[in-house]
Each structure stands twice: as structure tokens, then as C-alpha cells.
Design an enzyme around this catalytic site. Structure first.
Site, short mmCIF file in Angstrom:
data_model
loop_
_atom_site.label_atom_id
_atom_site.label_comp_id
_atom_site.label_asym_id
_atom_site.label_seq_id
_atom_site.Cartn_x
_atom_site.Cartn_y
_atom_site.Cartn_z
N GLU A 195 -10.42 -0.86 6.14
CA GLU A 195 -10.90 -0.17 4.94
C GLU A 195 -12.14 0.68 5.27
O GLU A 195 -12.24 1.84 4.84
CB GLU A 195 -11.24 -1.18 3.85
CG GLU A 195 -10.00 -1.82 3.26
CD GLU A 195 -10.27 -2.90 2.22
OE1 GLU A 195 -9.36 -3.20 1.44
OE2 GLU A 195 -11.39 -3.45 2.19
N GLU A 209 9.94 4.12 -8.08
CA GLU A 209 11.38 4.03 -8.34
C GLU A 209 12.14 3.66 -7.08
O GLU A 209 13.25 3.11 -7.14
CB GLU A 209 11.92 5.31 -8.97
CG GLU A 209 11.88 6.53 -8.09
CD GLU A 209 12.37 7.79 -8.84
OE1 GLU A 209 13.49 7.78 -9.35
OE2 GLU A 209 11.60 8.77 -8.92
N HIS A 267 11.40 7.95 -13.39
CA HIS A 267 11.51 9.15 -12.55
C HIS A 267 10.63 10.26 -13.09
O HIS A 267 10.55 10.42 -14.32
CB HIS A 267 12.97 9.60 -12.53
CG HIS A 267 13.22 10.75 -11.63
ND1 HIS A 267 13.21 10.62 -10.26
CD2 HIS A 267 13.46 12.06 -11.90
CE1 HIS A 267 13.44 11.82 -9.73
NE2 HIS A 267 13.60 12.69 -10.69
N LYS A 301 -17.24 -1.72 -2.25
CA LYS A 301 -16.26 -1.14 -1.33
C LYS A 301 -15.33 -0.18 -2.05
O LYS A 301 -15.10 0.94 -1.60
CB LYS A 301 -15.47 -2.26 -0.67
CG LYS A 301 -14.44 -1.75 0.28
CD LYS A 301 -13.13 -2.42 0.32
CE LYS A 301 -12.48 -2.97 -0.87
NZ LYS A 301 -11.64 -4.13 -0.55
N TYR A 338 -8.58 -6.44 7.28
CA TYR A 338 -8.60 -5.45 6.20
C TYR A 338 -9.96 -4.82 6.01
O TYR A 338 -10.06 -3.64 5.67
CB TYR A 338 -8.03 -6.06 4.90
CG TYR A 338 -8.98 -6.94 4.12
CD1 TYR A 338 -9.76 -6.42 3.10
CD2 TYR A 338 -9.09 -8.30 4.40
CE1 TYR A 338 -10.61 -7.23 2.37
CE2 TYR A 338 -9.94 -9.11 3.68
CZ TYR A 338 -10.70 -8.57 2.67
OH TYR A 338 -11.55 -9.37 1.95
#
Ligand SMILES: Cc1cc2nc3c(=O)[nH]c(=O)nc-3n(C[C@H](O)[C@H](O)[C@H](O)COP(=O)(O)OP(=O)(O)OC[C@H]3O[C@@H](n4cnc5c(N)ncnc54)[C@H](O)[C@@H]3O)c2cc1C
Length: 460
Positions: free
Chosen positions: A183, A442, A437, A51, A179
Site C-alpha cells: 500500500e 457484473e 450493466h 493510510k 499489504y
């Protein structure tokens, strides 16, 4: 004392069975493992690994498009499905050989056969041969639910078949909202198919946080996937050119393939367990205690067949813990709390801990922090997409009890957030962590404004 041919007989060489067999053998146990199909089980042969390879393939289309904003001139790309499938099959064969090799290295005897119980200490192989074992581990996994008995059900494919299609379908209807359905919808859409997802519930990814579900749904729609919730497929008719899929609202969708991904059932059938005193849980899996022991004392079960948390790392952990407990002298229960998980949709999902709904039910006070933002890459690519992040904080202890992410690399992010959550990190710990950053991650350590707080008094 009865004579046994082996100390441990493992039924099923998938994620849980292979790990248990190898670790038990490393402790000196004489181990035999039976596999009726291919060594590696669902994850390696027709689950996570193939997958993810298809997911990688499907994401190139966005990359080619996005490259233009960064100055690249990419000639009209073309995609060749048979190449992808052949390359994927080669990699799966390599992994299967590696798993087989590991078993050999640890002196685990592998029998390529179906196995079933004759009694609590005897397993019968397809040849009729019997093997006596002191302990037996059931690690037979699960199988796609075939779907309700509707006219034309025989035309529907499962996720097992989706990995071996001769051609990429131009149009596909996928029934399911879990899922696997989500997917495959993203995979086929990324590769260029026109995808319609049909789901009987009110929104995809039941059990996940509601904001996450809504965000993903709108992102998937933005990528051209039609999502029909509150409906089911009631009939599939085959014509000379296509399949006509009738839905419960009487609408009809024409497609080249119809796929059902409506859940998986534990493989407990035809195992002979009715001859033993093995209890089946109401959710259909084999009932086990914290050490994966069934109601028959010398018989254990791990992985999807127990229908606890049906993920590869969980099956592996359960198999390992079983071997440590029974052969290593280290009593090891498995902790099924705070299991991080990913959905390899486009965009990706990562989640751990409680959803907002669960947190409101369980906790007296919760603070919710959330943000949506345009990923930096989308500024130049011009792609219309937003990422989503949410933290749920126990208002009394300040601990992070849930984290929900939709965006690029969410699976990678949630693995690391998972360590902090498992360690009991607080919101103050997150706040004290310096940001990296410029990254998307962040945002997880810079959310300061509560989106909402809920509190209950002791009387409520
Ligand atoms: C399409 C798909 C995608 C998935 N993606 C992910 C993912 O991204 N991440 C993740 O963590 N999990 C994923 N999973 C789930 C994961 O594959 C399973 O949780 C995991 O494989 C369970 O391991 P197991 O050992 O319990 O069973 P399995 O890996 O299913 O192994 C069971 C084995 O037993 C064999 N067997 C069954 N009955 C007998 C018998 N009577 N005799 C002999 N052999 C027998 C089977 O052939 C099989 O090889 C996915 C599953 C699917 C279907």
C-alpha cells in the site's frame, strides 16, 4: 469476596479496547480504560484511516491523466505534501476526540497512562497508582517489527513514521511484501516518488491467491514501481545527500528514505504478563479461546495482541463479543472464517475465502473461474491496465469458497461478495443473479467458462 475499584479494566484504547469498554459499560459494568498514546489506537491514529486518506491523495494523479481522454484539459497539477499531512492530522484529531467523547458518554473512565499487570487483578499505572479490577482485558495491539540487526538499521523508518515525514521523498526503498508495504509503495508512487520494493519472498502478498499476486505485481510494475523479490536489505549507509541501500545481491539503491514494513509484533512486552499464567502462542500472540479468554481465567485479550486475524473489524468484533459474553449474558464466540479483506494498492485488491492453493489442499474437487478485462474507463483514458476476477467453487457442493479481485473498488466489491459467501452462496446463485450493466462487478455473475477443474479421488 475481594473489593474491586472497577468491574473491568481495559489496557489499550484502540479498536478492540474501545468497543469492549463501551459495550461492557452499556451493560452496566464499571469500566476503566488506559491508553498510553492516543485514543483510537493504530487504526485511527497510524493505520487504516490515515493510510486511506493518503491513498485517496495518491490516486488523483491517475485521475488527472485519465481526464484528458474524456475531453478535459487539466493544467499541470502540483502536489503539496505538507497540506495533505496537516489536513490528515486535523481529521485524525477530530476522530480521536469523537472516540474520547464516546467513552465519556458511556461513563468509561479514561486514564492517559501506560498500564501493566501487578497481579491477575491489579494493574499499575505510570504514576504508580494501582487499580483493582475483577476482569482485565488486554487490547494492546501490535507494533512494527523493527527489522533485522543490519548496519544502518537506525535510518529505516516504519509505517508509523511514514505518516509524519516533513517532505515527500523523491526516491524511497520499501522493504516488505505484505499489504502495508504494498500500500505504501502505491501511495508514494501515486504521489510522484520513485519507489523500489524489496521483498525476500518470491512474490508480494504472501497468503493471497497466486494469480492475484501475479496480476497485482505486473500492474504495480506497469505504474513504474520496481519490485525486487528474493532479496533483502543488508545495510543502509547515510551520505550527506542520501541513503545507500545495499541489497543481498550486492546491488545498491540510492534513496531519500528507506522504510521497513516487514510485519508487526503483538504488544506483549513489559505488560507484566510473566507474573500471571498467561500463555503466549507460538505465533507470538496471547493465546485465547473462542471467547477471547486467556489461560488466566479473569484475563481476556482481543485484537492484534492475540495475532489471530489482524484487522480492525475483527478486533472490534472480538471486543464486542467479549463484552456480550462477560457482561451481556450472551455467549458469543467469534467466527474467524471467511473474513473479507482489501489491500488499498493501486489497483485495489479484494479477497475472501480460500486461495486456489488452499482450495486444492482442502477440497476434493474445485472449479476455477477467472477473467481479466480492460476496465471500461481505460478505453477512453488509454490507461494500460487490466482488472482481474476469480471465483473458486467447491466442485461437490457448488458453493463459492474463494473470490479474488484486482481492480478499481475491489475493497467495496468484496464487502458485498462477502455477504453472499458467508451465507453459503453457490455458483448457481451467482449465475442466477442478474448483472448490473455496465459495471465491472457484473463479471462476477457472468463467468460461465471454467478456467480449470481439479478433482481427487477418495483414495488420494
Ligand atoms: C499502516 C497500517 C494500515 C492498516 N490498515 C488497515 C486496513 O486498511 N484495514 C484494517 O482492517 N486494518 C488495518 N490495519 C490493522 C489495524 O489497524 C489493526 O488490526 C487494529 O488497529 C487492531 O486493533 P487493536 O485494538 O487490537 O489494537 P490497536 O488499535 O493497536 O490499539 C492498541 C492500543 O493500546 C495502546 N497500548 C499498548 N500497550 C499499552 C499499555 N501497556 N498501556 C496502555 N496502552 C497501551 C496503544 O497505544 C494502542 O492505542 C492497519 C495497520 C497498520 C499499521
Amino acid at each position: 469476596m475481594v473489593d474491586h475499584d472497577v468491574d473491568l479494566f481495559v489496557i489499550g484504547a484502540g479498536s478492540g479496547g474501545v468497543r469492549a469498554a463501551r459495550v461492557a459499560a452499556s451493560y452496566g459494568a464499571r469500566v476503566m480504560i488506559a491508553e498510553e498514546y492516543r485514543v483510537g489506537g493504530t487504526c485511527v491514529i497510524r493505520g487504516c484511516v490515515p493510510k486511506k486518506l493518503l491513498v485517496y491523495a495518491s490516486r488523483f494523479s491517475d485521475e488527472f491523466e485519465d481526464a484528458a481522454g474524456f475531453g478535459w484539459v487539466v493544467p499541470e497539477p502540483t502536489f503539496h505534501w505538507p497540506t495533505l499531512i496537516a489536513n490528515k492530522d486535523r481529521e485524525i484529531a477530530r476522530l480521536e476526540a469523537a472516540y474520547t467523547n464516546t467513552l465519556e458518554r458511556f461513563n468509561v473512565s479514561l486514564v492517559k497512562s501506560r498500564a501493566a499487570f501487578e497481579d491477575a487483578h491489579t494493574v499499575r499505572l505510570a504514576t504508580g497508582a494501582r487499580v483493582r479490577a475483577e476482569t482485565i482485558l488486554i487490547a494492546t495491539g501490535a507494533w512494527p517489527h523493527p527489522g533485522p540487526k543490519i548496519p544502518g538499521l537506525q535510518y529505516a523508518i516504519s509505517s508509523n513514521d511514514a505518516f509524519h515525514l516533513a517532505d515527500l521523498p523523491k526516491r524511497i526503498v520499501i522493504q516488505g511484501g505484505g499489504y502495508i508495504a504494498v500500500e505504501f509503495a502505491s501511495i508514494f508512487a501515486g504521489l510522484g516518488s520513485k519507489v523500489t520494493l524489496v521483498y525476500r519472498g518470491e512474490n508480494i502478498l504472501r497468503g493471497f491467491d497466486d494469480d492475484l499476486r501475479e496480476h497485482l505485481r505486473s500492474e504495480m510494475r506497469g505504474r513504474g514501481i520496481t519490485i525486487n523479490c528474493g532479496r533483502t536489505v543488508t545495510a543502509i549507509e547515510k551520505t550527506s545527500e542520501e541513503f545507500l541501500t545495499r541489497l543481498s545481491d550486492n546491488s545498491i539503491i540510492a534513496a531519500d528514505k528507506v522504510m521497513f514494513a516487514i510485519g508487526r509484533r503483538p504488544n506483549v512486552m513489559k505488560l507484566g504478563i510473566e507474573r500471571l499464567d498467561i500463555k503466549i502462542h507460538e505465533h507470538g500472540g496471547i493465546e485465547v479461546d473462542d471467547f477471547s479468554r486467556t489461560s488466566t481465567p479473569n484475563v481476556y485479550a482481543v485484537g492484534d495482541v492475540t495475532n489471530r486475524v489482524n484487522l480492525t473489524p475483527v478486533a472490534i468484533r472480538e471486543g464486542h463479543a467479549f463484552a456480550d459474553t462477560v457482561y451481556g449474558g450472551i455467549s458469543t464466540p467469534v467466527d474467524h472464517s471467511n473474513v473479507p479483506t482489501a489491500v488499498f494498492s493501486e489497483p485495489e485488491v479484494g479477497a475472501i475465502g480460500l486461495s486456489e492453493t488452499q482450495a486444492r489442499e482442502k477440497l476434493r474437487k474445485i472449479d476455477v473461474y477467472k477473467t481479466t478485462f480492460r476496465p471500461m474507463k481505460a478505453t477512453l483514458s488509454g490507461r494500460n491496465t487490466r482488472s482481474f476476477m476469480k471465483l473458486l467453487v467447491d466442485g461437490l457442493t457448488n458453493r463459492i469458497v474463494g473470490c479474488h479481485i484486482v481492480g478499481p473498488d475491489a475493497g467495496e466489491l468484496i464487502q458485498l461478495v462477502g455477504i453472499a459467501v458467508k451465507m453459503g452462496a453457490t455458483k448457481a446463485d451467482f449465475d442466477a443473479t442478474m448483472a448490473v450493466h455496465p459495471t465491472a462487478a457484473e463479471e462476477l455473475v457472468t463467468m460461465r467458462e471454467k478456467a480449470v477443474s481439479y478433482g481427487r479421488t477418495a483414495a488420494e
